[in-house]
Design an enzyme around this catalytic site. Structure first.
Site, PDB file in Angstrom:
ATOM      1  N   ASN A 170      33.908  44.583  34.189  1.00 43.42           N
ATOM      2  CA  ASN A 170      35.051  44.939  34.601  1.00 43.42           C
ATOM      3  C   ASN A 170      36.256  45.228  33.642  1.00 43.42           C
ATOM      4  O   ASN A 170      37.342  45.518  33.996  1.00 43.42           O
ATOM      5  CB  ASN A 170      35.598  44.042  35.768  1.00 43.42           C
ATOM      6  CG  ASN A 170      34.654  44.176  36.962  1.00 43.42           C
ATOM      7  OD1 ASN A 170      34.188  45.334  37.141  1.00 43.42           O
ATOM      8  ND2 ASN A 170      34.502  43.214  37.699  1.00 43.42           N
TER       9      ASN A 170
ATOM     10  N   HIS B 214      37.846  44.018  49.622  1.00 40.08           N
ATOM     11  CA  HIS B 214      37.215  42.865  48.982  1.00 40.08           C
ATOM     12  C   HIS B 214      37.201  41.639  49.868  1.00 40.08           C
ATOM     13  O   HIS B 214      38.106  41.214  50.565  1.00 40.08           O
ATOM     14  CB  HIS B 214      38.096  42.380  47.664  1.00 40.08           C
ATOM     15  CG  HIS B 214      37.571  41.801  46.793  1.00 40.08           C
ATOM     16  ND1 HIS B 214      37.967  40.339  46.477  1.00 40.08           N
ATOM     17  CD2 HIS B 214      36.888  41.925  45.505  1.00 40.08           C
ATOM     18  CE1 HIS B 214      37.217  39.665  45.611  1.00 40.08           C
ATOM     19  NE2 HIS B 214      36.619  40.672  44.993  1.00 40.08           N
TER      20      HIS B 214
ATOM     21  N   GLU C 140      42.956  48.551  49.233  1.00 40.62           N
ATOM     22  CA  GLU C 140      42.913  48.562  47.660  1.00 40.62           C
ATOM     23  C   GLU C 140      43.311  49.606  47.226  1.00 40.62           C
ATOM     24  O   GLU C 140      43.200  50.644  47.803  1.00 40.62           O
ATOM     25  CB  GLU C 140      41.143  48.123  47.424  1.00 40.62           C
ATOM     26  CG  GLU C 140      40.881  46.647  47.890  1.00 40.62           C
ATOM     27  CD  GLU C 140      39.571  46.380  47.374  1.00 40.62           C
ATOM     28  OE1 GLU C 140      38.751  47.038  46.562  1.00 40.62           O
ATOM     29  OE2 GLU C 140      38.694  45.450  48.204  1.00 40.62           O
TER      30      GLU C 140
ATOM     31  N   SER D  83      36.472  48.468  44.939  1.00 36.14           N
ATOM     32  CA  SER D  83      35.541  47.517  43.855  1.00 36.14           C
ATOM     33  C   SER D  83      33.990  48.117  44.012  1.00 36.14           C
ATOM     34  O   SER D  83      33.564  47.989  42.870  1.00 36.14           O
ATOM     35  CB  SER D  83      35.704  46.097  44.261  1.00 36.14           C
ATOM     36  OG  SER D  83      35.309  45.758  45.323  1.00 36.14           O
TER      37      SER D  83
ATOM     38  N   ASP E 228      45.886  45.842  47.295  1.00 32.78           N
ATOM     39  CA  ASP E 228      45.440  44.747  46.104  1.00 32.78           C
ATOM     40  C   ASP E 228      44.549  46.025  44.895  1.00 32.78           C
ATOM     41  O   ASP E 228      43.852  46.647  45.138  1.00 32.78           O
ATOM     42  CB  ASP E 228      44.146  44.429  46.792  1.00 32.78           C
ATOM     43  CG  ASP E 228      43.244  43.452  45.499  1.00 32.78           C
ATOM     44  OD1 ASP E 228      43.488  43.586  44.558  1.00 32.78           O
ATOM     45  OD2 ASP E 228      42.492  42.637  45.955  1.00 32.78           O
TER      46      ASP E 228
ATOM     47  N   HIS F  34      41.420  47.235  40.447  1.00 37.11           N
ATOM     48  CA  HIS F  34      40.803  47.858  39.577  1.00 37.11           C
ATOM     49  C   HIS F  34      41.547  49.324  39.285  1.00 37.11           C
ATOM     50  O   HIS F  34      41.087  50.046  38.527  1.00 37.11           O
ATOM     51  CB  HIS F  34      39.499  48.407  40.385  1.00 37.11           C
ATOM     52  CG  HIS F  34      38.453  47.294  40.722  1.00 37.11           C
ATOM     53  ND1 HIS F  34      37.570  46.940  39.851  1.00 37.11           N
ATOM     54  CD2 HIS F  34      38.264  46.394  41.918  1.00 37.11           C
ATOM     55  CE1 HIS F  34      37.041  45.709  40.265  1.00 37.11           C
ATOM     56  NE2 HIS F  34      37.435  45.291  41.426  1.00 37.11           N
TER      57      HIS F  34
ATOM     58  N   LYS G 212      40.658  42.284  34.814  1.00 35.63           N
ATOM     59  CA  LYS G 212      39.601  43.387  34.780  1.00 35.63           C
ATOM     60  C   LYS G 212      40.227  44.293  33.566  1.00 35.63           C
ATOM     61  O   LYS G 212      39.927  43.838  32.380  1.00 35.63           O
ATOM     62  CB  LYS G 212      39.819  44.277  35.986  1.00 35.63           C
ATOM     63  CG  LYS G 212      38.639  43.525  36.912  1.00 35.63           C
ATOM     64  CD  LYS G 212      38.813  43.353  38.429  1.00 35.63           C
ATOM     65  CE  LYS G 212      37.745  42.512  39.106  1.00 35.63           C
ATOM     66  NZ  LYS G 212      38.175  42.169  40.387  1.00 35.63           N
TER      67      LYS G 212
HETATM   68  C1  LIG Z   1      37.954  40.966  41.341  1.00 39.64           C
HETATM   69  C2  LIG Z   1      38.906  41.342  42.564  1.00 39.64           C
HETATM   70  C3  LIG Z   1      39.654  40.282  43.046  1.00 39.64           C
HETATM   71  C4  LIG Z   1      39.624  38.831  42.626  1.00 39.64           C
HETATM   72  O1  LIG Z   1      40.418  38.764  41.377  1.00 39.64           O
HETATM   73  P1  LIG Z   1      40.201  37.441  40.700  1.00 39.64           P
HETATM   74  O2  LIG Z   1      41.257  37.348  39.581  1.00 39.64           O
HETATM   75  O3  LIG Z   1      38.771  37.842  39.928  1.00 39.64           O
HETATM   76  O4  LIG Z   1      39.999  36.133  41.472  1.00 39.64           O
HETATM   77  C5  LIG Z   1      40.513  40.594  44.192  1.00 39.64           C
HETATM   78  N1  LIG Z   1      40.359  41.788  44.819  1.00 39.64           N
HETATM   79  C6  LIG Z   1      39.797  43.005  44.241  1.00 39.64           C
HETATM   80  C7  LIG Z   1      39.700  44.151  44.969  1.00 39.64           C
HETATM   81  C8  LIG Z   1      39.025  42.566  43.176  1.00 39.64           C
HETATM   82  O5  LIG Z   1      37.817  43.542  42.774  1.00 39.64           O
END
Ligand SMILES: *Cc1c(COP(=O)(O)O)cnc(C)c1O
Length: 385
Positions: A49, A135, A177, A181, A206, A209, A238
């Protein structure tokens, strides 16, 4: 006498094996890069990522080293004790300015940030409406909340509207999101924001990505004025290449989270050296149009080649390009065949994706060369998906 604990554990492990969903880790040497090493074999890495290749960026590494020397490798306590430094404060200010929110709060991870926000904000009698493909950190947080949880059909603004009309009691928190993801597609944020606002609810996005990858200066999916959320979560593990997360919100919300978000109060703050590295990475991200162009070129090259080979592509226009296979065992076998051809791809299986949705999750980065994409395409053609 049977041991209840062991019976439960053995049963669960046996079920995972039976369903071909057993997960195993591989200890790789040499870190996460365009190439990864497992034992004495080298592979092209299409599972990372680290979309802009910043985990290995000289300026980011130098900032981490310098930060460790000047401010230390450990925060020594939570932000409420002595773990909040001028470095932390400056990064929060910088994030808030960059993303045009009144406040930003740093968290140790995106998982913690999502748990903290949903847990602290929602109460019994509220409704949480979450995109069905969100997620695990979001779904899990929503399930633990005493609020009523409803999932709406993926990216379906009408389905959300319908739910909001039906469930009008309490406060409503809509969660989605920016870029999904496991699918790589984007949420229709302007439509979701408008519907949520009209119903008097709040939208939480969120953008794990999207940040660094999408939008002007890499500001992510939630940047366009029409689709701005009330709460934005960005992560640094990421495209930013490091680790950690931030929540962007209004000033009273930040103050509220500082009082009530347990993940902030009862957990050691991120190390100062890490904060210095994130700060340096952010500078690279903001000036990173050339890196983003390389990423877009790689995405376009992959999609052109894969379409020519007759693969069913998803509507994703981002760095996440899944090939949905369906069957768990077949997906595992394909990943193995690709590995024999020098390509490292993770077979993603339920419960990370819905049952029957096992897939090869291909991630492209700015660090890949055009030749790497061609090698991937040849391996996919050879592996006979
Ligand atoms: C990777 C991810 C997370 C978690 O983030 P970390 O910092 O790795 O704990 C949360 N939400 C989504 C959509 C993700 O892809």
């Amino acid at each position: 006498m049977t041991d209840g604990w062991m019976a439960r554990i053995d049963g669960a492990l046996a079920q995972r094996r039976r369903e071909q969903t057993y997960r195993e880790r591989r200890a790789l040497s040499g870190g996460n890069d365009r190439l990864i090493r497992d034992g004495n074999r080298q592979y092209l890495n299409f599972s990372s990522n680290d979309y802009l290749g910043l985990a290995r960026h000289p300026a980011v590494i130098a900032a981490w080293q310098q930060g460790a020397i000047t401010a230390g490798v450990g925060a020594g306590g939570s932000g409420h004790v002595t773990g909040y430094s001028l470095l932390h404060q400056r990064l929060e200010q910088r994030l808030a300015d960059w993303l045009c929110f009144p406040r930003a709060l740093l968290f140790t991870s995106g998982f913690a940030a999502n748990q903290a926000v949903v847990g602290a904000l929602t109460a019994s009698g509220d409704h949480i409406l979450v995109d069905r493909l969100s997620h695990a950190s979001l779904l899990e947080a929503a399930m633990h909340s005493p609020a009523t949880l409803r999932r709406f059909a993926h990216n379906d603004a009408d389905a959300l509207k319908h739910l909001l009309r039906r469930d009008c009691a309490g406060n409503r928190l809509v969660i989605t999101e920016g870029v999904f993801s496991m699918d790589g597609d984007r949420a229709p944020l302007p439509a979701l924001a408008e519907i949520t606002r009209a119903a008097g609810g709040w939208l939480m996005v969120d953008d794990a990505h999207g940040i660094g990858v999408v939008g002007e200066e890499g500001r992510g999916c939630a940047w366009a004025p029409a689709g701005r959320p009330d709460l934005l979560v960005v992560t640094f593990g990421k495209a930013v290449g490091v680790s950690g997360a931030a929540v962007l919100c209004a000033a009273p919300v930040a103050e509220y989270l500082l009082q009530f978000a347990r993940h902030l109060i009862y957990s050691t703050a991120p190390p100062p050296a890490q904060i210095a590295a994130i700060d340096a990475a952010l500078t690279v991200v903001r000036r990173g149009d050339a890196l983003r162009q390389r990423l877009w070129d790689n995405i376009a090259r992959f999609r052109r080649g894969a379409a020519a080979l007759g693969f069913a592509l998803t509507p994703s226009d981002t760095a996440i390009q899944p090939l949905v296979i369906g069957d768990n065992l077949r997906t595992l076998q394909l990943a193995q065949r690709l590995r024999e051809r020098g390509v490292w791809l993770t077979a993603i299986r339920p419960p990370t994706v819905p049952p029957g949705g096992a897939r090869l999750r291909i991630t492209l980065t700015a660090a890949h060369l055009a030749d790497d994409i061609d090698t991937l395409l040849e391996a996919l053609a050879d592996a006979q998906l």
